[in-house]
Design a protein around this motif. Structure first.
Motif, PDB file in Angstrom:
ATOM      1  N   GLY A 276       0.796  -1.217   0.000  1.00  0.00           N
ATOM      2  CA  GLY A 276       0.000   0.000   0.000  1.00  0.00           C
ATOM      3  C   GLY A 276       0.827   1.265   0.000  1.00  0.00           C
ATOM      4  O   GLY A 276       2.009   1.273   0.362  1.00  0.00           O
ATOM      5  N   LEU A 277       0.173   2.342  -0.395  1.00  0.00           N
ATOM      6  CA  LEU A 277       0.871   3.621  -0.525  1.00  0.00           C
ATOM      7  C   LEU A 277       1.250   4.234   0.813  1.00  0.00           C
ATOM      8  O   LEU A 277       2.257   4.911   0.930  1.00  0.00           O
ATOM      9  N   ARG A 278       0.423   4.013   1.840  1.00  0.00           N
ATOM     10  CA  ARG A 278       0.681   4.630   3.137  1.00  0.00           C
ATOM     11  C   ARG A 278       2.021   4.158   3.699  1.00  0.00           C
ATOM     12  O   ARG A 278       2.875   4.961   4.077  1.00  0.00           O
ATOM     13  N   ILE A 279       2.212   2.845   3.740  1.00  0.00           N
ATOM     14  CA  ILE A 279       3.474   2.297   4.244  1.00  0.00           C
ATOM     15  C   ILE A 279       4.627   2.700   3.340  1.00  0.00           C
ATOM     16  O   ILE A 279       5.708   3.081   3.804  1.00  0.00           O
ATOM     17  N   PHE A 280       4.395   2.626   2.027  1.00  0.00           N
ATOM     18  CA  PHE A 280       5.438   2.978   1.060  1.00  0.00           C
ATOM     19  C   PHE A 280       5.909   4.419   1.282  1.00  0.00           C
ATOM     20  O   PHE A 280       7.111   4.696   1.378  1.00  0.00           O
ATOM     21  N   THR A 281       4.963   5.341   1.390  1.00  0.00           N
ATOM     22  CA  THR A 281       5.300   6.757   1.515  1.00  0.00           C
ATOM     23  C   THR A 281       6.060   7.048   2.808  1.00  0.00           C
ATOM     24  O   THR A 281       7.150   7.634   2.796  1.00  0.00           O
ATOM     25  N   GLU A 282       5.473   6.635   3.917  1.00  0.00           N
ATOM     26  CA  GLU A 282       6.039   7.004   5.208  1.00  0.00           C
ATOM     27  C   GLU A 282       7.326   6.237   5.506  1.00  0.00           C
ATOM     28  O   GLU A 282       8.291   6.802   6.028  1.00  0.00           O
ATOM     29  N   ALA A 283       7.358   4.946   5.158  1.00  0.00           N
ATOM     30  CA  ALA A 283       8.545   4.142   5.454  1.00  0.00           C
ATOM     31  C   ALA A 283       9.762   4.651   4.690  1.00  0.00           C
ATOM     32  O   ALA A 283      10.849   4.836   5.265  1.00  0.00           O
ATOM     33  N   PHE A 284       9.591   4.932   3.406  1.00  0.00           N
ATOM     34  CA  PHE A 284      10.752   5.333   2.608  1.00  0.00           C
ATOM     35  C   PHE A 284      11.187   6.761   2.922  1.00  0.00           C
ATOM     36  O   PHE A 284      12.375   7.076   2.840  1.00  0.00           O
ATOM     37  N   LEU A 285      10.261   7.621   3.285  1.00  0.00           N
ATOM     38  CA  LEU A 285      10.680   8.967   3.672  1.00  0.00           C
ATOM     39  C   LEU A 285      11.402   8.966   5.017  1.00  0.00           C
ATOM     40  O   LEU A 285      12.365   9.713   5.217  1.00  0.00           O
ATOM     41  N   VAL A 286      10.949   8.124   5.948  1.00  0.00           N
ATOM     42  CA  VAL A 286      11.673   7.992   7.221  1.00  0.00           C
ATOM     43  C   VAL A 286      13.078   7.455   6.971  1.00  0.00           C
ATOM     44  O   VAL A 286      14.067   7.950   7.537  1.00  0.00           O
ATOM     45  N   LEU A 287      13.184   6.452   6.108  1.00  0.00           N
ATOM     46  CA  LEU A 287      14.502   5.910   5.759  1.00  0.00           C
ATOM     47  C   LEU A 287      15.370   6.976   5.092  1.00  0.00           C
ATOM     48  O   LEU A 287      16.579   7.065   5.342  1.00  0.00           O
ATOM     49  N   TYR A 288      14.747   7.797   4.242  1.00  0.00           N
ATOM     50  CA  TYR A 288      15.489   8.855   3.557  1.00  0.00           C
ATOM     51  C   TYR A 288      16.066   9.849   4.563  1.00  0.00           C
ATOM     52  O   TYR A 288      17.225  10.272   4.458  1.00  0.00           O
ATOM     53  N   VAL A 289      15.257  10.223   5.552  1.00  0.00           N
ATOM     54  CA  VAL A 289      15.728  11.144   6.600  1.00  0.00           C
ATOM     55  C   VAL A 289      16.879  10.520   7.377  1.00  0.00           C
ATOM     56  O   VAL A 289      17.891  11.175   7.667  1.00  0.00           O
ATOM     57  N   LEU A 290      16.751   9.237   7.718  1.00  0.00           N
ATOM     58  CA  LEU A 290      17.804   8.557   8.478  1.00  0.00           C
ATOM     59  C   LEU A 290      19.112   8.487   7.691  1.00  0.00           C
ATOM     60  O   LEU A 290      20.193   8.742   8.238  1.00  0.00           O
ATOM     61  N   VAL A 291      19.003   8.153   6.411  1.00  0.00           N
ATOM     62  CA  VAL A 291      20.213   8.063   5.582  1.00  0.00           C
ATOM     63  C   VAL A 291      20.861   9.438   5.445  1.00  0.00           C
ATOM     64  O   VAL A 291      22.092   9.569   5.506  1.00  0.00           O
ATOM     65  N   ALA A 292      20.032  10.486   5.250  1.00  0.00           N
ATOM     66  CA  ALA A 292      20.586  11.841   5.165  1.00  0.00           C
ATOM     67  C   ALA A 292      21.279  12.219   6.473  1.00  0.00           C
ATOM     68  O   ALA A 292      22.325  12.894   6.464  1.00  0.00           O
ATOM     69  N   PHE A 293      20.718  11.786   7.602  1.00  0.00           N
ATOM     70  CA  PHE A 293      21.345  12.078   8.901  1.00  0.00           C
ATOM     71  C   PHE A 293      22.677  11.348   9.036  1.00  0.00           C
ATOM     72  O   PHE A 293      23.667  11.915   9.518  1.00  0.00           O
ATOM     73  N   PHE A 294      22.726  10.092   8.594  1.00  0.00           N
ATOM     74  CA  PHE A 294      23.972   9.321   8.711  1.00  0.00           C
ATOM     75  C   PHE A 294      25.083   9.907   7.849  1.00  0.00           C
ATOM     76  O   PHE A 294      26.266   9.685   8.122  1.00  0.00           O
ATOM     77  N   HIS A 295      24.706  10.673   6.802  1.00  0.00           N
ATOM     78  CA  HIS A 295      25.734  11.352   6.019  1.00  0.00           C
ATOM     79  C   HIS A 295      26.556  12.306   6.886  1.00  0.00           C
ATOM     80  O   HIS A 295      27.745  12.519   6.631  1.00  0.00           O
ATOM     81  N   LEU A 296      25.920  12.891   7.878  1.00  0.00           N
ATOM     82  CA  LEU A 296      26.614  13.850   8.743  1.00  0.00           C
ATOM     83  C   LEU A 296      27.660  13.168   9.617  1.00  0.00           C
ATOM     84  O   LEU A 296      28.566  13.832  10.127  1.00  0.00           O
TER      85      LEU A 296
END
Length: 565
Positions: free
Chosen positions: A101-121
């Motif tokens: 479903g779109l709900r899990i897809f949207t929220e899960a991947f955006l949370v992962l995106y934020v985490l990966v961007a944070f780990f860049h720091l």
């Protein structure tokens, strides 16, 4: 209680006009005007966030090379591994949306995106940066489709093609935007400034999608165990191809054995995946559909377009960097490219017509030829202001054809949703691998031609030539006030002459590269026009035969009636 829980995969009743185009996509209910504007803004924000993640790195490779203390072949892994992850994960993303479903897809991947961007720091060396970039490519792939879905919600049904055009094309804005403002981000905290900006964008996107959610869609069970076997064969195979294309012109093709080993292993893995899929009753990738003539021709044209458009980054920008210009000194050139991209998006959205999807490709190829021939007149005095119009044309071409190319076979996907994964993989590979292939081909050709022109120029730099001795004395005299020793002054003059000769050889090599780009675009244009002319002739011939058959039937109605009797 669990027995009364509704089945998420059960068919749903939809109001007229609301039914999703296919499983995994959102429904399209009517929205008030303010909500439509919000959907449009969020869609643009998501698309730009996903594309800027790679653009910020690509536009600042030289600066990042200095920060990490890396060689050019080492820093080239950063954009390469991003593309590896981006292409590979597309094999599974479509089915993930359809099943979970779109709900899990949207929220899960955006949370992962934020985490990966944070780990860049937290990254302190190149090895860890490469690992994080690969993860970023995977989670970033989800944002491109998410931006398109939000954009579609912003437009009424009669303008859905315009929404799709904007959603697909807006990511092309990222590279010129990154070249315009990323230098200021580097001044904040070196490379961490880039990732802080990226993290901020990701968090804004996450907050926006949590506030304004996409409408629900249909869910179906689609994953099979063999899908993951295909993924674990195809993904490393494609990754190896990306490695060869990104490193070949730096390490050099014929002098680096591991490039050949990677290419051979990659071929074995990809062929094994294709054989596996070809013999499956419900394949992840429909090889029979991808193997049809129309799909193969479309893929070839898209790759050729992407290869020729690499003239912008590998050719024009590469030349300007060769003569010592930085992003700050190319801001107006980036603005010209940005305006070209915007013009391409607007004109494509206003003129897109499902009956004439091939003609945007034709116009794009013509503009690429014109722009390349203009750039082929470069000299050692050519600077960014001399390339505004040609790069505007290339920016326009790069977005004008993208949406029509994707829509050319969307009809067969709507009638057979199982082909959606195949279309996404084809489109992603043509765009990403085509870009890498273009940089590899044009970069290799430029290096080869530079060596050729250097050898010709070196043969003419003889002390017996009065022009050479005069120029050498001029260069030597430049150091009279700095160096007292005549021998050292002569050495500096000779070094200056060699520098000028190398620059001239590079200019001639870049001009040859522009001519190669124009030649490839011309050959592709001739082939496309021949295919269109042939198809039009066949359609005319078929219509003529049908008209003649109808006319004969009208002339002899009694014969037809008696035969039927």
């Amino acid at each position: 209680m669990s027995g009364n829980r509704p089945d998420p995969f059960a068919p749903r009743e939809w109001a007229p006009g609301e039914k999703p185009m296919m499983p995994g996509s959102p429904s399209t209910p009517l929205h008030p005007a303010k909500r439509r504007v919000a959907f449009a803004i969020i869609g643009l924000l998501i698309s730009l966030t996903g594309s800027l993640s790679n653009a910020l790195v690509t536009a600042n490779l030289t600066n990042l090379q200095g920060v990490f203390g890396a060689y050019s072949n080492e820093i080239a892994w950063l954009p390469a591994v991003y593309v590896m992850g981006n292409i590979s994960i597309n094999l599974l993303l479509v089915k993930f949306r359809q099943q979970f479903g779109l709900r899990i897809f949207t929220e899960a991947f955006l949370v992962l995106y934020v985490l990966v961007a944070f780990f860049h720091l937290l990254v302190n060396d190149l090895s860890s940066a490469i690992i994080v970039r690969a993860a970023h490519g995977m989670v970033g792939a989800a944002l491109s489709s998410l931006g398109i879905y939000y954009q579609i919600q912003a437009w009424p049904a009669k303008h859905r093609l315009k929404a799709l055009t904007i959603g697909i094309s807006v990511s092309q804005l990222a590279v010129p935007l990154a070249r315009m403002f990323s230098s200021r981000l580097l001044q904040l905290d070196e490379w961490r400034g880039l990732y802080l900006f990226e993290l901020g964008l990701a968090m804004i996107c996450l907050g926006a999608v949590l506030i304004l959610k996409l409408p629900p869609g249909e869910r179906i069970r689609v994953f099979e165990k063999k899908d993951f076997l295909t993924f674990f064969l195809m993904a490393p195979g494609i990754a190896l191809f990306c490695a060869v294309l990104s490193q070949g012109r730096i390490e050099w093709w014929t002098s680096t054995p591991w490039l050949g080993v990677c290419l051979a292993i990659g071929l074995v893995l990809v062929i094994a995946a294709i054989v596996l899929e070809h013999n499956r009753s419900n394949p992840l990738i429909n090889t029979r559909w991808l193997g049809t003539g129309s799909i193969l021709r479309l893929g070839l044209v898209m790759i050729m377009l992407r290869v020729t458009l690499a003239e912008q980054n590998t050719g024009a920008i590469g030349y300007l960097q060769q003569v010592g210009l930085l992003n700050d000194q190319m801001q107006y050139l980036s603005l010209a490219i940005l305006l070209g991209v915007l013009a391409g998006i607007v004109v494509s959205a206003l003129t897109i017509n499902v009956k004439h999807l091939s003609w945007p490709m034709v116009l794009s190829l013509i503009l690429i030829i014109v722009a390349s021939l203009m750039d082929a007149q470069s000299s050692p005095l050519t600077r960014a202001n001399n390339m505004y119009f040609s790069q505007f044309l290339l920016g326009f071409s790069g977005t004008f054809f993208v949406a029509p190319a994707l829509l050319m076979n969307i009809g067969s996907v709507v009638t057979q949703p199982k082909n959606m994964v195949s279309l996404v993989v084809l489109f992603g590979m043509c765009q990403n691998l085509g870009g890498l292939m273009g940089s590899a081909i044009l970069g290799t050709f430029q290096t080869w031609r530079e060596k050729y022109h250097s050898s010709l120029i070196a043969d003419q730099l003889s002390y017996l030539n009065p022009n050479v001795t005069e120029r050498l004395s001029q260069y030597t005299s430049l150091f009279n006030s700095f160096i007292g020793d005549s021998v050292l002054r002569g050495a500096q003059g000779t070094a200056q002459l060699q520098t000028v000769a190398t620059l001239q050889a590079n200019v001639l090599a870049y001009n040859d590269t522009y001519l190669l780009t124009a030649g490839m675009a011309f050959i592709t244009l001739v082939w496309v026009l021949w295919r269109l002319s042939r198809q039009r002739y066949l359609n005319w011939l078929q219509a003529k035969r049908e008209a003649e058959a109808e006319q004969r039937a009208m002339q002899h109605p009694t014969t037809s009636i008696s035969t039927g009797h």
